[in-house]
Design a protein around this motif. Structure first.
Motif, short mmCIF file in Angstrom:
data_model
loop_
_atom_site.label_atom_id
_atom_site.label_comp_id
_atom_site.label_asym_id
_atom_site.label_seq_id
_atom_site.Cartn_x
_atom_site.Cartn_y
_atom_site.Cartn_z
N SER A 64 -28.39 3.90 -36.18
CA SER A 64 -29.52 3.38 -36.97
C SER A 64 -30.86 3.76 -36.37
N GLN A 65 -30.88 4.18 -35.10
CA GLN A 65 -32.13 4.66 -34.49
C GLN A 65 -32.58 6.00 -35.06
N LEU A 66 -31.62 6.77 -35.59
CA LEU A 66 -31.91 8.12 -36.05
C LEU A 66 -32.57 8.09 -37.42
N PRO A 67 -33.49 9.00 -37.69
CA PRO A 67 -34.05 9.10 -39.04
C PRO A 67 -33.00 9.61 -40.01
N ASP A 68 -33.13 9.24 -41.26
CA ASP A 68 -32.15 9.63 -42.27
C ASP A 68 -32.11 11.15 -42.44
N ALA A 69 -30.92 11.64 -42.84
CA ALA A 69 -30.71 13.07 -43.10
C ALA A 69 -30.97 13.92 -41.86
N THR A 70 -30.42 13.46 -40.72
CA THR A 70 -30.57 14.16 -39.45
C THR A 70 -29.20 14.63 -38.97
N ALA A 71 -29.16 15.79 -38.36
CA ALA A 71 -27.92 16.29 -37.78
C ALA A 71 -28.21 16.92 -36.42
N LEU A 72 -27.32 16.65 -35.46
CA LEU A 72 -27.50 17.09 -34.08
C LEU A 72 -26.24 17.76 -33.56
N ASP A 73 -26.42 18.60 -32.57
CA ASP A 73 -25.32 19.18 -31.81
C ASP A 73 -25.50 18.69 -30.38
N GLY A 74 -24.40 18.34 -29.73
CA GLY A 74 -24.54 17.83 -28.38
C GLY A 74 -23.22 17.57 -27.70
N GLU A 75 -23.26 16.70 -26.70
CA GLU A 75 -22.10 16.42 -25.86
C GLU A 75 -21.94 14.90 -25.73
N VAL A 76 -20.71 14.44 -25.94
CA VAL A 76 -20.40 13.02 -25.73
C VAL A 76 -19.97 12.87 -24.27
N VAL A 77 -20.63 11.98 -23.54
CA VAL A 77 -20.35 11.80 -22.11
C VAL A 77 -20.24 10.32 -21.80
N VAL A 78 -19.63 10.03 -20.65
CA VAL A 78 -19.57 8.67 -20.13
C VAL A 78 -20.06 8.70 -18.69
N TRP A 79 -21.00 7.83 -18.38
CA TRP A 79 -21.51 7.70 -17.01
C TRP A 79 -20.79 6.55 -16.31
N GLU A 80 -20.47 6.75 -15.04
CA GLU A 80 -19.86 5.68 -14.24
C GLU A 80 -20.22 5.90 -12.78
N ASP A 81 -20.80 4.89 -12.16
CA ASP A 81 -21.16 4.96 -10.74
C ASP A 81 -22.01 6.19 -10.42
N GLY A 82 -22.97 6.47 -11.28
CA GLY A 82 -23.91 7.54 -11.01
C GLY A 82 -23.39 8.94 -11.22
N ARG A 83 -22.26 9.08 -11.91
CA ARG A 83 -21.73 10.41 -12.19
C ARG A 83 -21.11 10.41 -13.58
N LEU A 84 -20.87 11.61 -14.10
CA LEU A 84 -20.18 11.75 -15.38
C LEU A 84 -18.68 11.59 -15.16
N ALA A 85 -18.08 10.66 -15.89
CA ALA A 85 -16.67 10.35 -15.72
C ALA A 85 -15.88 10.89 -16.91
N PHE A 86 -15.49 12.15 -16.84
CA PHE A 86 -14.77 12.77 -17.95
C PHE A 86 -13.47 12.03 -18.25
N GLU A 87 -12.84 11.49 -17.19
CA GLU A 87 -11.56 10.81 -17.39
C GLU A 87 -11.66 9.60 -18.30
N ARG A 88 -12.87 9.03 -18.43
CA ARG A 88 -13.04 7.88 -19.32
C ARG A 88 -13.03 8.29 -20.79
N LEU A 89 -13.15 9.59 -21.06
CA LEU A 89 -13.06 10.07 -22.44
C LEU A 89 -11.62 10.35 -22.85
N GLN A 90 -10.73 10.52 -21.87
CA GLN A 90 -9.39 11.02 -22.15
C GLN A 90 -8.62 10.19 -23.17
N GLY A 91 -8.72 8.87 -23.09
CA GLY A 91 -7.94 8.04 -23.99
C GLY A 91 -8.65 7.62 -25.26
N ARG A 92 -9.88 8.08 -25.45
CA ARG A 92 -10.66 7.58 -26.57
C ARG A 92 -10.15 8.04 -27.93
N LEU A 93 -9.64 9.26 -28.03
CA LEU A 93 -9.19 9.77 -29.32
C LEU A 93 -8.06 8.95 -29.90
#
Length: 325
Positions: A64-93
């Protein structure tokens, strides 16, 4: 009706030096995703076309923060203890509903935007990178976007790129992506990427051990004729990784490209492995040395790193028959 384009891709390069006329961005350790926010509806799609929105309710709530009719390309990440925790994405799908909400609360994901595909209903893929980047920065500033949204750094300064590669790897920098300033957004490998970590992608064609927790993985790559060629076997998977991988493996029938094949238990061994063939669709990341045998296979076991269910098999590098090293 406007729809998300196919993603623009990057070709690997060994040289970390920023070329003249190009910009560099941080390559994050996460999942590539494209999103579209239109009339209160969020479409979140992986690089291979998987619908991700149900697995990331925190991104849906923040849209809801985004303006209407907007599209972006990017990366979904998870931060944990000051680093990117890729393993926290593993079970999300594999999580939906209450399970996804629980994981979102425990380890919330962020969307790091690095490109602008649509703005206020205007398709921006025909704009140059320079223009898209300026508009993306203005989008964040004017709308005062906060978590779960983050803006990927971009620079045209070679010294900054060197600093990223020397100082940011500890927190999850995977490398850098180079984008030509005057290039448009197209579904081709028009970008370049330099990876810090020496890993390789391969497709799982079979496994050994129990179905609930495979012990090792038999890996392949497609050749230019579209045939799945065997490139090697993984080291023994940690039990937790084996259980996680099992959920992405589908038993294959007699039409599997390796049906009827036998696989040696080791180099020079006469013992054959008992393997279970699977539909070759799961991509995994392994650490290997560059040495190959005369058939183009990796000489030594591929050291397990992680699974990549967010990637598609057609994005894995092609099989190289000629041995290297």
């Amino acid at each position: 009706m406007w729809t998300l384009p196919e993603p623009m891709l990057a070709a690997p390069v060994p040289d970390p030096v920023l070329p003249a006329g190009w910009a560099a961005e941080v390559k994050w350790d996460g999942w590539r995703a494209l999103l579209s926010w239109d009339a209160g509806d969020l479409v979140l799609r992986s690089r291979q076309g998987t619908a991700l929105a149900p697995a990331f309710p925190e991104l849906c709530a923040g849209a809801s923060q985004l303006p209407d009719a907007t599209a972006l390309d990017g990366e979904v990440v998870v931060w944990e203890d000051g680093r990117l925790a890729f393993e926290r994405l593993q079970g999300r799908l594999q999580r939906r509903g209450a399970g996804a909400v629980r994981l979102a609360a425990e380890h919330p994901a962020h969307f790091v935007a690095f490109d602008l595909l649509r703005l206020a209903g205007t398709d921006t893929t025909g704009w140059t990178y320079r223009r898209r980047r300026a508009a993306l920065e203005a989008l964040f500033t004017e709308n005062r976007l906060t978590a779960p949204w983050a803006l990927c750094p971009s620079t045209t300064d070679p010294d900054t790129v060197r600093e990223w590669l020397s100082s940011w790897t500890a927190v999850g920098l995977e490398g850098v992506v180079f984008k030509r300033l005057e290039s448009t957004y197209e579904p081709v490998r028009g970008w370049r990427k330099h990876k810090v970590r020496a890993t390789e992608d391969a497709v799982v064609g079979a496994y050994t051990g129990p179905a609930a927790a495979p012990r090792t993985l038999l890996l392949g790559r497609y050749d230019t004729a579209g045939r799945l060629r065997y490139v090697g076997r993984s080291t023994t998977l940690p039990q937790a990784s084996g259980r996680s991988v099992a959920g992405f493996l589908t038993p294959a029938g007699d039409r599997h490209p390796w049906a009827g094949w036998s696989f040696s238990a080791g180099w020079g061994s006469r013992e054959n492995l008992h393997v279970t063939l699977v539909v070759p669709e799961l991509v995994v990341e392994v650490r290997v040395d560059v040495a190959r045998d005369g058939a183009g296979r990796w000489r030594h076991p591929a050291r397990w790193h992680r699974s990549r269910p967010d990637l598609s098999a057609d994005g894995v590098p092609l099989f190289e028959h000629a041995p290297t090293g």
